[in-house]
Scaffold this motif. Structure first.
Motif, mmCIF file in Angstrom:
data_model
loop_
_atom_site.group_PDB
_atom_site.id
_atom_site.type_symbol
_atom_site.label_atom_id
_atom_site.label_comp_id
_atom_site.label_asym_id
_atom_site.label_seq_id
_atom_site.Cartn_x
_atom_site.Cartn_y
_atom_site.Cartn_z
ATOM 1 N N LYS A 1 39.994 43.454 31.493
ATOM 2 C CA LYS A 1 41.009 43.479 32.275
ATOM 3 C C LYS A 1 42.419 43.583 31.700
ATOM 4 O O LYS A 1 43.147 44.518 32.134
ATOM 5 N N SER A 2 42.629 43.044 30.675
ATOM 6 C CA SER A 2 43.775 43.035 29.852
ATOM 7 C C SER A 2 44.174 44.253 29.436
ATOM 8 O O SER A 2 45.289 44.707 29.200
ATOM 9 N N ARG B 1 44.791 46.581 32.664
ATOM 10 C CA ARG B 1 45.669 46.154 33.615
ATOM 11 C C ARG B 1 46.885 47.266 33.696
ATOM 12 O O ARG B 1 47.702 47.540 32.615
ATOM 13 N N ILE C 1 35.125 40.018 30.100
ATOM 14 C CA ILE C 1 35.578 40.820 31.536
ATOM 15 C C ILE C 1 37.272 40.337 31.240
ATOM 16 O O ILE C 1 38.113 41.389 31.582
ATOM 17 N N GLN C 2 37.559 39.356 30.800
ATOM 18 C CA GLN C 2 39.216 39.142 30.628
ATOM 19 C C GLN C 2 39.779 40.212 29.962
ATOM 20 O O GLN C 2 40.776 40.519 29.839
#
Length: 102
Positions: free
Chosen positions: A12-13, A16, A8-9
């Motif tokens: 997101k990165s 973004r 997930i991270q």
């Protein structure tokens, strides 16, 4: 669980502060063909999109083989059983993910 959080991270990165393009066509449109939706997604990627939003497992599969950017997979299902029609069930979410949605 930490593997899921890491995925997930990472997602997101990647997205973004970027543009996510919704590549869709109405069901009755001549453009509603997986190869055409994939071409829309390729065009979005070539022009700087960081992700694409794709409806239906069939279209997600076609796009997955065409782009390197993340795919936000959805599955629109109109039903009398629910007012929710964008990925209304766990099963529809699973189908989107299995087809290649990120």
């Amino acid at each position: 669980m930490s593997e899921l959080k890491s995925k997930i991270q990472n997602l997101k990165s990647k997205i973004r502060n970027g543009l996510i393009v919704s590549c869709q066509a109405p069901a009755n449109s001549p453009l509603a063909k997986p190869e055409i939706i994939a071409a829309f997604a390729q065009t979005a990627e070539q022009n700087g999109a960081v992700g694409v939003r794709i409806d239906s497992p069939e279209n997600i599969r076609a796009v997955k083989n065409s782009v390197k950017i993340p795919i936000i997979g959805i599955y629109k299902i109109v039903s009398d059983e629910s007012e929710v029609y964008i990925t209304p069930t766990f099963g529809s979410a699973r189908q989107s993910a299995t087809a290649g949605g990120d």
